[in-house]
Design a protein around this motif. Structure first.
Motif, PDB file in Angstrom:
ATOM      1  N   UNK A   1       6.584   0.120   7.363  1.00  0.00           N
ATOM      2  CA  UNK A   1       5.569   0.761   6.534  1.00  0.00           C
ATOM      3  C   UNK A   1       5.754   0.275   5.103  1.00  0.00           C
ATOM      4  N   UNK A   2       4.664   0.312   4.318  1.00  0.00           N
ATOM      5  CA  UNK A   2       4.727  -0.151   2.940  1.00  0.00           C
ATOM      6  C   UNK A   2       3.816   0.706   2.069  1.00  0.00           C
ATOM      7  N   UNK A   3       4.254   0.931   0.836  1.00  0.00           N
ATOM      8  CA  UNK A   3       3.444   1.634  -0.137  1.00  0.00           C
ATOM      9  C   UNK A   3       2.324   0.706  -0.612  1.00  0.00           C
ATOM     10  N   UNK A   4       1.191   1.263  -1.102  1.00  0.00           N
ATOM     11  CA  UNK A   4       0.082   0.413  -1.557  1.00  0.00           C
ATOM     12  C   UNK A   4       0.509  -0.639  -2.575  1.00  0.00           C
ATOM     13  N   UNK A   5       1.317  -0.229  -3.563  1.00  0.00           N
ATOM     14  CA  UNK A   5       1.748  -1.177  -4.596  1.00  0.00           C
ATOM     15  C   UNK A   5       2.589  -2.305  -4.006  1.00  0.00           C
ATOM     16  N   UNK A   6       3.421  -1.983  -3.011  1.00  0.00           N
ATOM     17  CA  UNK A   6       4.244  -3.004  -2.357  1.00  0.00           C
ATOM     18  C   UNK A   6       3.357  -4.011  -1.630  1.00  0.00           C
ATOM     19  N   UNK A   7       2.273  -3.501  -1.027  1.00  0.00           N
ATOM     20  CA  UNK A   7       1.372  -4.379  -0.285  1.00  0.00           C
ATOM     21  C   UNK A   7       0.656  -5.362  -1.194  1.00  0.00           C
ATOM     22  N   UNK A   8       0.031  -4.840  -2.267  1.00  0.00           N
ATOM     23  CA  UNK A   8      -0.736  -5.790  -3.084  1.00  0.00           C
ATOM     24  C   UNK A   8       0.148  -6.743  -3.864  1.00  0.00           C
ATOM     25  N   UNK A   9       1.400  -6.319  -4.136  1.00  0.00           N
ATOM     26  CA  UNK A   9       2.334  -7.248  -4.787  1.00  0.00           C
ATOM     27  C   UNK A   9       2.734  -8.361  -3.814  1.00  0.00           C
ATOM     28  N   UNK A  10       3.034  -7.981  -2.559  1.00  0.00           N
ATOM     29  CA  UNK A  10       3.445  -8.974  -1.557  1.00  0.00           C
ATOM     30  C   UNK A  10       2.309  -9.934  -1.216  1.00  0.00           C
ATOM     31  N   UNK A  11       1.067  -9.421  -1.251  1.00  0.00           N
ATOM     32  CA  UNK A  11      -0.087 -10.253  -0.919  1.00  0.00           C
ATOM     33  C   UNK A  11      -0.580 -11.075  -2.101  1.00  0.00           C
ATOM     34  N   UNK A  12      -0.148 -10.678  -3.321  1.00  0.00           N
ATOM     35  CA  UNK A  12      -0.592 -11.388  -4.510  1.00  0.00           C
ATOM     36  C   UNK A  12      -2.050 -11.135  -4.841  1.00  0.00           C
ATOM     37  N   UNK A  13      -2.515  -9.882  -4.590  1.00  0.00           N
ATOM     38  CA  UNK A  13      -3.898  -9.525  -4.883  1.00  0.00           C
ATOM     39  C   UNK A  13      -3.924  -8.281  -5.757  1.00  0.00           C
TER      40      UNK A  13
END
Length: 335
Positions: free
Chosen positions: A289-301
């Motif tokens: 599972x990932x927090x929203x901020x972790x997701x967009x940082x990892x995706x670069x978006x």
């Protein structure tokens, strides 16, 4: 001296390779437009983990292995059996993570073996080539003093000449030659099968990681060992082994196609996955599972960009949000 596999391509083998290519295209064509990929990946991972360890005598059932994959503890299972399966899942994650690696080194093989064999070896040390003589049934592998040089030759072939062949053939050759060398004191079977899978991933043959060829070997365990031994009786000519592995892969793809149809019928909402969405699903598969901020940082978006990727996946029931508005995390939806 360079490693050079001996084989001839029979009419049957050529026919199998052509049929495999058509089946693969059919599956891959369906997979990019359907929303059940994560569920099928999870099912495939479970089946691979069960089959490859069962070949070596692990007594856990498919449902018990599924429970371990989901993070549930087994009350009645012995610790070693559970550890073997959990190790195999760790090895599969390592293979998936390094699927795009261009050059495989000794150190990569050591790490894979260490993950697969940690705390479950009867002899030797995980992640180190053997220093003792071993025997596998009627097969006496090369002396320990020759192992490093033989593995160097095999890796050299894998990193260069293997790409001249269909991955159907190169994965089978890699699998056999590794088992022939038997470079570790224990755990070679699981490692060799994982390397064969790694080659299929590395060559883009199974880009969605939804093929479970180890099931074929497990269900035909006596035939699997006969096919390995037949290469030695044939003076290290792998022609028969290639036919055996191709037949197994063909059966695997036929079963996968049936599972594709089953999964697609169960999912009313269909999504055409964009590359970023496939990357997002892979992140959630790796991290749980990932927090929203972790997701967009990892995706670069941006935050909005991440939400544009998430909304269709939420609507299709592929992922879910757990927790409150400020503390919520996204994860793959459990089937």
């Amino acid at each position: 001296m360079a490693y050079e596999p001996q084989f001839t391509i029979s009419t049957r083998l050529l026919s199998l390779v052509e049929e495999i290519a058509m089946l693969r295209e059919r599956i891959q064509g369906a997979a990019v437009a359907l929303s059940w990929i994560p569920a099928l990946q999870k099912d495939t991972r479970t089946r691979n983990g069960h089959a490859s360890t069962a070949i070596e005598g692990n007594p856990l059932t498919l449902e018990q292995v599924r429970a371990l994959e989901e993070g549930r503890e087994l009350a009645a299972a012995d610790q070693r059996s559970s550890r073997e399966v959990l190790n195999y899942f760790a090895g599969l994650r390592y293979v998936e993570k390094n699927a795009q690696k261009k050059k495989i080194r000794h150190e990569d093989i050591f790490e894979l073996h260490r993950l697969l064999a940690d705390t479950v070896m009867d002899q030797g040390e995980a992640g180190r080539y053997r220093t003792i003589a071993v025997r596998v049934g009627r097969h006496v592998p090369p002396p320990a003093a020759d192992v490093s040089a033989l593995m160097f030759e095999l890796l050299e072939w894998w990193n260069t000449k293997s790409t001249e062949l269909s991955p159907v053939l190169s994965s089978a050759i890699l699998h056999y030659q590794f088992e022939h060398i038997h470079p570790f004191a224990d755990g070679n079977g699981r490692t060799g099968r994982a390397l064969g899978l790694w080659e299929l991933y590395r060559r883009g043959f199974d880009s969605h990681h939804i093929f479970s060829v180890d099931e074929y070997y497990w269900e035909d365990r006596p035939g699997y060992y006969r096919a390995l031994n037949a290469v030695r009786l044939a003076g290290e000519d792998v022609s028969g082994w290639l036919e055996y592995c191709a037949a197994g892969l063909h059966q695997t793809l036929e079963r996968t196609w049936l599972r594709v149809q089953t999964f697609s019928r169960q999912t009313p909402e269909k999504v055409v996955l964009r590359p970023r969405q496939e990357q997002l699903l892979k992140l959630l598969s790796d991290h749980g599972s990932m927090a929203p901020a972790e997701l967009w940082e990892a995706l670069g978006v941006s935050r909005q960009g991440a939400m544009d990727l998430l909304r269709p996946l939420l609507k299709a029931g592929m992922i879910e949000k757990i927790g409150g508005k400020k503390t919520g995390r996204y994860s793959l939806k459990k089937s």
